[in-house]
Motif scaffolding. Structure first.
Motif, PDB file in Angstrom:
ATOM      1  N   ALA A  93      -5.156   1.065 -17.640  1.00 14.33           N
ATOM      2  CA  ALA A  93      -4.801   0.679 -18.941  1.00 14.33           C
ATOM      3  C   ALA A  93      -5.478  -0.378 -19.654  1.00 14.33           C
ATOM      4  CB  ALA A  93      -3.207   0.271 -18.754  1.00 14.33           C
ATOM      5  N   ASP A  94      -6.077  -1.467 -19.159  1.00 17.35           N
ATOM      6  CA  ASP A  94      -6.609  -2.350 -19.790  1.00 17.35           C
ATOM      7  C   ASP A  94      -7.830  -1.853 -20.279  1.00 17.35           C
ATOM      8  OD1 ASP A  94      -4.646  -4.121 -19.033  1.00 17.35           O
ATOM      9  OD2 ASP A  94      -5.841  -5.356 -17.646  1.00 17.35           O
ATOM     10  N   GLN A  95      -8.711  -1.321 -19.737  1.00 18.46           N
ATOM     11  CA  GLN A  95      -9.974  -0.693 -20.189  1.00 18.46           C
ATOM     12  C   GLN A  95      -9.644   0.136 -21.250  1.00 18.46           C
ATOM     13  OE1 GLN A  95     -10.929   0.463 -16.204  1.00 18.46           O
ATOM     14  NE2 GLN A  95     -12.991   0.634 -16.878  1.00 18.46           N
ATOM     15  N   ILE A  96      -8.608   1.110 -21.101  1.00 20.14           N
ATOM     16  CA  ILE A  96      -8.487   2.165 -22.305  1.00 20.14           C
ATOM     17  C   ILE A  96      -8.378   1.270 -23.709  1.00 20.14           C
ATOM     18  CG2 ILE A  96      -6.927   3.795 -23.162  1.00 20.14           C
ATOM     19  CD1 ILE A  96      -6.870   4.966 -20.372  1.00 20.14           C
ATOM     20  N   MET A  97      -7.284   0.419 -23.497  1.00 18.08           N
ATOM     21  CA  MET A  97      -6.771  -0.214 -24.564  1.00 18.08           C
ATOM     22  C   MET A  97      -8.276  -1.086 -25.125  1.00 18.08           C
ATOM     23  SD  MET A  97      -4.082  -0.786 -26.488  1.00 18.08           S
ATOM     24  CE  MET A  97      -3.848  -1.694 -27.967  1.00 18.08           C
ATOM     25  N   GLY A  98      -9.025  -1.525 -24.402  1.00 14.13           N
ATOM     26  CA  GLY A  98     -10.265  -2.297 -24.896  1.00 14.13           C
ATOM     27  C   GLY A  98     -11.011  -1.247 -25.453  1.00 14.13           C
ATOM     28  N   LEU A  99     -11.225   0.026 -25.251  1.00 15.89           N
ATOM     29  CA  LEU A  99     -11.919   1.066 -25.970  1.00 15.89           C
ATOM     30  C   LEU A  99     -11.393   1.221 -27.114  1.00 15.89           C
ATOM     31  CD1 LEU A  99     -12.807   3.582 -22.970  1.00 15.89           C
ATOM     32  CD2 LEU A  99     -14.257   2.314 -24.471  1.00 15.89           C
ATOM     33  N   PHE A 100     -10.047   1.462 -27.199  1.00 16.59           N
ATOM     34  CA  PHE A 100      -9.388   1.707 -28.334  1.00 16.59           C
ATOM     35  C   PHE A 100      -9.517   0.807 -29.532  1.00 16.59           C
ATOM     36  CE2 PHE A 100      -6.004   4.446 -26.234  1.00 16.59           C
ATOM     37  CZ  PHE A 100      -6.712   5.782 -26.237  1.00 16.59           C
ATOM     38  N   LEU A 101      -9.446  -0.459 -29.017  1.00 13.38           N
ATOM     39  CA  LEU A 101      -9.647  -1.717 -30.051  1.00 13.38           C
ATOM     40  C   LEU A 101     -11.033  -1.627 -30.586  1.00 13.38           C
ATOM     41  CD1 LEU A 101      -7.900  -4.359 -28.162  1.00 13.38           C
ATOM     42  CD2 LEU A 101      -7.073  -3.238 -30.141  1.00 13.38           C
ATOM     43  N   ARG A 102     -12.022  -1.393 -29.738  1.00 15.27           N
ATOM     44  CA  ARG A 102     -13.456  -1.033 -30.349  1.00 15.27           C
ATOM     45  C   ARG A 102     -13.606   0.154 -31.188  1.00 15.27           C
ATOM     46  NH1 ARG A 102     -17.624  -0.935 -25.503  1.00 15.27           N
ATOM     47  NH2 ARG A 102     -19.005  -0.861 -27.605  1.00 15.27           N
ATOM     48  N   VAL A 103     -12.549   1.010 -31.086  1.00 15.69           N
ATOM     49  CA  VAL A 103     -12.620   2.289 -31.852  1.00 15.69           C
ATOM     50  C   VAL A 103     -12.531   1.968 -33.323  1.00 15.69           C
ATOM     51  CG1 VAL A 103     -11.708   4.398 -32.582  1.00 15.69           C
ATOM     52  CG2 VAL A 103     -12.455   4.196 -30.293  1.00 15.69           C
TER      53      VAL A 103
END
Length: 868
Positions: A603-613
């Motif tokens: 979950a943490d990694q995915i959310m990190g990717l979305f924030l970068r998007v």
């Protein structure tokens, strides 16, 4: 200001000159609007001026009167209406004068400008003499003046609604137009302008079509025009016939045989633009009959407005052979071009509509054509046979089709791998997709796919994904419907053993060298999403493995530096697809406790990717990433709070994005998801969110479709934070009340009925959330002053009788919530309410199960409140 020179400069190839000229025009417009519009109309009317500047003057005039965005259009209308009367009449005089200009570009642009002014003034009962002046113009000698006037009448009919013009003037307009169309009119341009004008004027002709003599005359002139020597007139005349078929379906019986003869001659012999419209006529008749039969279940009863005349059923023996012939007129490269539309495609589409209209009756007419052509050496015949077969799969009963499909399936699988022609493979893959779309699934008793042939089907489809992009794309589509056919099968699906191989093949497709040349990449991701969405418990560990793969792909798109603008566009598209894919995976794994726990490690990694998007400024990606975050919030529940400090600014950006209103609407939905996930943990962010939502509601610039979800969102927030919502209660209730009042004024207009229903549903969901949020808190009495207005709103909705089941369910639920939360404070109000009792009884006897359940609950809550 020497306007001619400035208009010249505004078209200069030198950027600086052009920019300066545009700036001057803008300043002139802002400082002296009447002078600006007068100069433009003077330029347009002046025969001495160069054609380029006259044309641009007309264009700027037109844009000063109308805009696509509703709020801008409203501003421009108000601006014109408030202009000085003398200036307006001078401008209008110039425009009428220009209609007689021999210069085509000048009079043609003027036609549009006059219609725009008429669209503003006629509804306000201004410019009453306009139609009279135009009609006297029609009898002018130079043909170009006549042509321009007829064009103007056509545009005018497009701009204003029929109730604005009185019947006497409508009759005169139609007379002028129909005379201009008649074969005795020697000038082709005049006749063409008249035929196109009739197309726009048909909506005004209700009274004329109810009169047998007038209708016969109009129909005769239209049918004559379909035989004109000029191809553009024939095309325009068939366009009129298409419009008549939907507007005046019930008046067609006396003409249908003649129309059949005219259309079939055009389909067989005429040029493509004309033939396409002739086929479109029959597609339109199908649409009408499908609607009538669906609405009245095939049994024509007295309460339906229009009986079904079964034109298609009666024409079948002649219509189907004509359409089958068109299938042989394919173009060599039609599969490559996405927007391609030709006679073969139009014929196949129409054949599909005929199948939906008549059901089983079409099968015996098409099967011989398929059998005769499917093995022919000429690819056109094989492709046409396959196209015909695929076209009739929606409409006839499974009992009628399945025996044929069982015979065809093996043949088609072999054709998909072995046919030497790419068109045939493309259509075969498409037809397989249609088989899976319409004949798979729990509703169909006879299985097409067995343990025996499932392996072969999957193998062939995966092999075809390596074929040319268009064939591969259709193979993905077939696999999509194959997966969908086994949705909700519970433990096991025939596709389970092949899951890993299918996913691997789809991922391979997304990396093909030529994947960017067509819709192939999108098709592959859409299919991957569907395969994941419909997968079973057994394959959950494999879906979990997919998370890391898709995350890696998304990470790679974020790393790639310095791209061309085309490269950036493709990168955004890919990011959007990957976010969409993650959303489906999150929903799948988050929906069951066993897989949710394993998924949380990512979950943490995915959310990190979305924030970068979000750092990439692309609307489609923002929309997809927002939707995926909504799914993540739902899956992580209260744990989502840890992402809020960093995510909040993007949430705010989304709520402020009026330009790309879909992004705004999706963000509003995500606020609802997050409220449900975080419950009281959303409190620290509520001030910012509520302020922005209330601001959005009061803005005239936000697209209206975003407003209903904002109201639902109030309900979600109130439900999450309970009595804390008191801070916003006064503002929220005031916004809800004005929207509720507005929703009772806009009922009655067909286009608005759907919007009204969604608006009311949003308002009711807000009330429901607020009542439930305050329930059992010491502050429930704060809601008492609002109850009378809410009950009045419910009465209003009930009295109007045009609500859909969704609104009915939510409305009766609100009545229950009000009784449940306010208890005995509500009892006298409910008993005094005009319609509560009738409304409740109607919902209790509803055939819709959800409405009935909601009503039973409301009945219980009301009886509790009254007995206290």
């Amino acid at each position: 200001m020497e306007v001619t020179q400035v208009l010249f400069n505004a078209q200069s190839i030198d950027g600086t000159v052009r920019k300066n000229a545009e700036e001057s025009l803008k300043q002139f417009q802002e400082q002296n609007l009447p002078g600006f519009l007068l100069s433009l109309s003077g330029e347009l009317a002046n025969e001495e001026k160069p054609i380029e500047t006259r044309k641009l003057a007309g264009l700027i005039l037109k844009n000063a009167l109308d805009a696509k965005e509703q709020h801008r259009k409203f501003e421009l209308v108000q601006r014109w209406l408030s202009l000085d009367a003398t200036a307006k009449s001078q401008i209008k005089a110039c425009l009428l004068q220009t209609l007689s200009s021999p210069v085509f570009d000048a009079h043609s642009t003027t036609s549009q400008v006059i219609a725009k002014v008429a669209g503003i003034e006629l509804p306000q009962k201004q410019w009453p003499e306009l139609i009279g002046s135009l009609l006297s113009n029609v009898h002018q000698i130079p043909a170009y003046a006549k042509q321009a006037t007829l064009e103007t009448l056509g545009y005018l009919c497009e701009e204003v609604s029929p109730d604005v013009i009185d019947q006497d003037q409508v009759n005169k307009i139609l007379t002028a137009v129909v005379q201009g169309m008649s074969a005795s009119e020697g000038n082709i341009d005049v006749r063409l302008a008249a035929t196109r004008a009739l197309y726009n004027a048909l909506g005004f002709a209700q009274a004329n079509f109810s009169n047998d003599m007038e209708r016969d005359y109009i129909m005769r002139v239209v049918c004559e025009a379909t035989l004109s020597a000029e191809v553009r007139i024939r095309q325009a005349a068939f366009e009129c016939l298409v419009s008549i078929s939907s507007t005046y379906y019930e008046k067609l019986t006396p003409y249908i045989q003649d129309i059949f003869n005219i259309t079939s001659k055009a389909v067989r012999e005429d040029e493509e633009p004309v033939a396409l419209q002739a086929i479109e006529f029959w597609s339109s008749i199908c649409d009408e009959e499908i609607d009538i039969l669906e609405e009245y279940g095939g049994e024509f009863t007295g309460d339906s407005d229009v009986p079904c005349f079964y034109f298609i059923k009666k024409a079948l023996p002649a219509l189907v052979p004509m359409l089958l012939e068109t299938l042989l007129k394919q173009e060599e490269d039609q599969d490559q071009d996405e927007g391609a539309w030709n006679i073969a495609m139009a014929g196949g589409t129409c054949l599909g509509l005929v199948a939906q209209t008549v059901g089983d009756d079409i099968v015996p007419l098409v099967v011989p054509f398929v059998e005769e052509n499917i093995t022919k050496p000429d690819w056109r015949q094989r492709e046409a046979a396959t196209y015909a077969f695929g076209s009739i799969l929606d409409g006839p009963s499974p009992e009628k089709l399945i025996p044929l499909v069982n015979v065809a399936l093996t043949f088609m699988l072999s054709a998909l791998t072995k046919d030497p022609n790419s068109h045939v493979k493309d259509t075969t893959a498409w037809a397989l997709g249609r088989i899976f779309e319409f004949l798979l699934g729990s509703a169909v008793d006879l299985p097409i796919i067995t343990q025996a042939n499932c392996q072969q089907i999957v193998t062939v489809l995966l092999q075809s994904m390596k074929d040319t992009p268009n064939v591969a794309e259709k193979a993905c589509g077939a696999l999509y419907f194959l997966a969908q056919g086994y949705e909700g099968e519970g433990e096991s699906s025939p596709l389970t053993p092949f899951f890993q191989e299918i996913v691997q093949s789809l991922l391979t497709v997304t990396h093909r060298e030529d994947v960017g040349d067509s819709r192939l990449r999108t098709a592959a991701y859409e299919t991957l999403n569907e395969v994941v969405r419909c997968s079973t418990v057994e394959t959950a560990p494999l879906v979990l493995q997919l998370v890391a793969v898709i995350m890696m792909e998304l990470h790679n798109t974020l790393e790639s530096q310095k791209l061309s603008s085309e490269g950036r566009e493709k990168q955004s598209e890919l990011q959007g697809l990957l976010c969409g894919c993650l959303q489906v995976i999150i929903q799948k794994l988050g929906s069951s406790e066993t897989t949710k726990y394993a998924f949380m490690q990512y979950a943490d990694q995915i959310m990190g990717l979305f924030l970068r998007v979000f750092a990439f400024r692309s609307a489609t990606v923002h929309e997809e990433a927002m939707l995926a975050i909504g799914a993540l919030a739902y899956a992580t529940g209260a744990d989502f709070a840890k992402y809020m400090p960093e995510f909040y600014r993007y949430l705010e950006m989304g709520l402020q994005n009026f330009e790309e209103y879909q992004v705004c609407a999706v963000t509003v939905g995500v606020v609802g998801d997050i409220s449900r996930a975080l419950e009281e943990k959303i409190v620290p962010y509520c001030d910012g969110i509520m302020t922005q939502l209330l601001k959005n509601l009061s803005s005239s610039q936000l697209h209206r479709s975003v407003k209903p979800p904002i109201f639902s969102c109030f309900g979600d927030i109130a439900l999450a934070v309970g009595e804390y919502f008191e801070k916003y209660l006064m503002w929220a209730m005031s916004a809800l009340q004005s929207a509720a009042d507005l929703s009772t004024h806009i009922a009655g207009d067909d286009e608005l009925v759907e919007y009204t229903n969604s608006l009311r549903n949003g308002i009711l969901e807000a009330y429901s959330g607020i009542f439930q949020g305050f329930k059992n808190s010491p502050k429930t009495q704060l809601l008492i002053p609002y109850a009378p207005h809410i009950l009045q709103f419910l009465d209003g909705i009930y009295m109007e009788k045009d609500m859909d089941d969704m609104v009915m369910k939510t409305a009766i639920g609100v009545l229950g919530d009000l009784a449940d939360t306010l208890g005995n404070h509500a009892s006298s109000m409910i008993q005094q309410s005009v319609s509560s009792k009738d409304f409740l009884n109607e919902c209790l006897s509803s055939e819709d199960l959800l409405v009935k359940e909601s009503a039973q609950w409301a009945k219980l809550a009301i009886s509790r409140a009254i007995s206290v």
